[in-house]
Write an enzyme that holds these catalytic residues in place. Structure first.
Site, PDB file in Angstrom:
ATOM      1  N   SER A 156      -2.220  -9.561  -1.762  1.00  0.00           N
ATOM      2  CA  SER A 156      -1.765  -8.131  -1.135  1.00  0.00           C
ATOM      3  C   SER A 156      -0.132 -10.094   0.053  1.00  0.00           C
ATOM      4  O   SER A 156       0.342 -10.866  -0.671  1.00  0.00           O
ATOM      5  CB  SER A 156      -1.478  -8.093  -0.447  1.00  0.00           C
ATOM      6  OG  SER A 156      -0.475  -6.656  -0.109  1.00  0.00           O
ATOM      7  N   ASP A 321      -2.565  -0.713  -9.791  1.00  0.00           N
ATOM      8  CA  ASP A 321      -1.609  -1.351  -8.538  1.00  0.00           C
ATOM      9  C   ASP A 321      -0.543  -0.933  -8.797  1.00  0.00           C
ATOM     10  O   ASP A 321       0.946  -1.704  -9.225  1.00  0.00           O
ATOM     11  CB  ASP A 321      -1.725  -2.338  -8.051  1.00  0.00           C
ATOM     12  CG  ASP A 321      -1.019  -3.070  -6.914  1.00  0.00           C
ATOM     13  OD1 ASP A 321      -0.249  -2.830  -6.169  1.00  0.00           O
ATOM     14  OD2 ASP A 321      -1.466  -3.887  -6.232  1.00  0.00           O
ATOM     15  N   HIS A 354      -3.795  -0.591  -5.470  1.00  0.00           N
ATOM     16  CA  HIS A 354      -3.815  -1.843  -4.763  1.00  0.00           C
ATOM     17  C   HIS A 354      -4.589  -2.065  -4.337  1.00  0.00           C
ATOM     18  O   HIS A 354      -5.033  -4.141  -3.451  1.00  0.00           O
ATOM     19  CB  HIS A 354      -2.543  -2.248  -3.594  1.00  0.00           C
ATOM     20  CG  HIS A 354      -2.024  -3.496  -2.756  1.00  0.00           C
ATOM     21  ND1 HIS A 354      -1.743  -4.313  -3.633  1.00  0.00           N
ATOM     22  CD2 HIS A 354      -2.197  -3.146  -1.257  1.00  0.00           C
ATOM     23  CE1 HIS A 354      -1.095  -4.815  -3.095  1.00  0.00           C
ATOM     24  NE2 HIS A 354      -1.378  -4.582  -1.534  1.00  0.00           N
TER      25      HIS A 354
END
Lengths: 381, 198
Positions: A156, A321, A354
């Site tokens: 991320s 995601d 995610h």
């Protein structure tokens, strides 16, 4: 205690603090005269200091990535992947994990006392960008005598740092591992961040960011921000599987209290977060995300931007995601291919959204592990 | 390392130090050979998770990608040779993929099974059922080979698209050539290896 019976844990970990007195001029133009970085390390740095791996954390992350703090029952946030015999094998690597500047877990940030005023920085803490984090991490590497990382790894926002490292200090890393990330935020990503910021800043307890002086916390705002963000980390499927339409009671109550399990869960997550995370840090981290766009300095040509890199790349995405979808990772992959860089890409089937990057999904672990073995082999560690 | 004989023919058509893209690179045997012996710079596209891990172990650049989504990862003329072994018949639109291969690469090397092989013809004629064999072991309903063609069909497609066939080697299922196969390829050949360009 979990740490004593777990053979593949790095065990009890004590964080360390590095003090820096050389001023750091930030991308914004502001300068931090001095600052501290809190970090943890796992495994042993070898004699020629060639086995160091840097772990970069995500928005709400911190330096405590693996092992246990004294008395804690829960391990660090990426304990599934860091430890002896794990994907990031501490028998081979010296793993360094730093709390980013502007954080709220021990590195200098909005909750630190501003030497000029004697009060907490609050919203006076200068905005930092991903580039500033990379700079501060490089200084920590200097301090530890690490000239070149075997790998810089992150998921991320952490993946953005790993990407930024590859172009900012190309000569200082052999491998970059970019997981569940993106080369820049989309309008939708920025919009979500703005809703979160708005919730925090409109909380009457926010006091223009100087809530600490007033002995207040914008708890409601921070809670709402986290609830919103948290649901963007999960997929529809994952939420469906975990909660469905399950209710806390047997019958509907015709009131606005949380009745569905998913509501309780979000409230719980928000509540927990709002007591452990600083609102100004949250604002700052979301801004760093919004501003991240390394290609902007290269006529918005990501391939030209990544042409600076000399390391090899592993890029990983997860099918459900939707915060940073596989297509976003593929933008990075495409640009790397166009720039003739060495890149491996895996698109992992997962229903976890995610958050999948934190979960030891077998396929993810297999390909990530195989890649890290290749790093070991290539660098003869 | 010894290569499967069809891969050996393919590698002989690849120039040293050229850029290679392998569509459906499997466990990366060919790319690994080309990297070691010809110093080729390569990318492999693969969809099978275990094969991807094998490629990673071999130190190859492997990209997880479904060939049915085209080759949008790659820019026009970005590689020298695009290779696809035994996958043409399994994609949704072989014609479009062939075009895409020659958009990305200067040359394409393609292998596929020949549906005009005499045993295949005989199977259909005598049994009245969709042919099955060692090279085509699937039932009609579960076969990944959804676009079977003969060598003549493929060459007709190349002609229609204005593509040049630079080389053609036709072999039996053990990837051996013979005089008879060279004489009646569409009848006696089981697998063809084509090198084509625009």
């Amino acid at each position: 205690m979990p740490q004593s019976n777990s053979a593949n844990s790095v065990g009890v970990i004590t964080p360390q603090i590095a003090q820096f007195d050389e001023p750091l001029t930030l991308v914004s133009g502001k300068t931090l005269a001095s600052y501290e970085l809190i970090y943890e390390s796992y495994g042993e740095l070898n004699a020629d200091k060639s086995n160091a791996v840097l772990i970069c954390h995500a928005l709400s992350g911190h330096h405590h990535a693996a092992g246990f703090h004294e008395g804690d029952k829960r391990p660090g946030w990426w304990d599934a992947c860091i430890g002896p015999g794990k994907v990031i094998d501490t028998n081979k690597f010296f793993v360094l994990s730093v709390n980013n500047l502007g954080g709220c877990h021990g590195s200098t940030g909005p909750t630190t006392t501003n030497p000029e005023t004697g009060q907490p920085y609050g919203s006076d803490f200068p905005m930092v960008r991903v580039r500033d984090w990379v700079e501060s991490q490089a200084r920590l590497a200097d301090r530890l005598g690490i000239e070149k990382f075997a790998a810089v790894i992150g998921g991320s926002l952490g993946g953005m740092q790993a990407l930024r490292w590859s172009i900012q200090y190309p000569e200082r890393l052999h491998y970059s591992v970019v997981i569940a990330s993106a080369p820049k935020l989309s309008a939708q990503n920025i919009a979500f961040n703005e809703v979160a910021r708005n919730a925090i800043m409109k909380d009457p307890e926010f006091h223009d960011g100087h809530y600490m002086v007033k002995n207040a916390i914008p708890k409601t705002g921070l809670m709402t921000a986290r609830m919103l963000a948290h649901l963007t980390y999960l997929s529809d499927d994952a939420m469906g599987e975990k909660f469905g339409r399950d209710m806390k009671g047997d019958e509907v109550g015709y009131n606005y209290k949380p009745e569905f399990q998913v509501e309780s869960y979000l409230h719980y997550q928000g509540e927990k977060f709002s007591t452990t995370f600083d609102a100004n840090t949250y604002l700052l981290m979301t801004k760093a995300l919004d501003y991240f766009d390394p290609a902007q300095y290269y006529q918005h040509d990501l391939a030209k931007c990544l042409d600076e890199a000399t390391c090899k790349f592993l890029v990983v995405s997860f099918t459900t995601d939707w915060r940073f979808s596989p297509e976003r990772s593929e933008e990075i992959v495409d640009a790397l291919i166009e720039a003739d860089k060495d890149v491996t890409y895996a698109r992992i089937e997962s229903e976890k959204g995610h958050d999948a990057f934190l979960i030891p999904i077998p396929r993810y672990i297999n390909v990530f592990g195989a890649y890290m073995n290749r790093v070991v082999k290539d660098l003869k560690l | 390392m010894t290569l499967r004989s069809d891969l050996n023919i393919i590698q002989s058509w690849v120039s040293p130090e050229s850029q290679v893209l392998d569509l459906g690179c499997g466990q990366g045997d060919l790319l690994s050979f080309l990297k070691q012996h010809k110093k080729c710079k390569s990318y492999g596209l693969e969809i099978n998770p275990d094969s991807i891990v094998s490629c990673v172990e071999k130190g190859l650049n492997v990209i997880e990608h479904d060939l049915n989504d085209g080759l949008q990862h790659f820019k026009n003329g970005s590689v020298d040779t695009v290779i696809m072994t035994q996958a043409l018949q399994a994609v949704d639109r072989p014609d479009l993929l062939l075009e895409d291969m020659l958009r990305v690469g200067k040359e394409a090397i393609i292998t596929f099974p020949n549906f005009g092989y005499w045993r295949t013809r005989l199977f259909l004629m005598l049994k009245g059922k969709m042919p099955m064999s060692k090279t085509l072991p699937f039932n009609w309903y579960d076969t990944p080979n959804i676009h079977m063609c003969t060598f003549q069909d493929f060459e007709k497609l190349c002609r229609e698209k204005g593509l040049h066939i630079l080389d053609r080697t036709v072999v039996n299922k053990d990837h051996q050539e013979s005089l008879a196969i060279r004489t009646w390829p569409n009848l006696l050949g089981e697998i063809a290896i084509y090198r084509v360009s625009r």
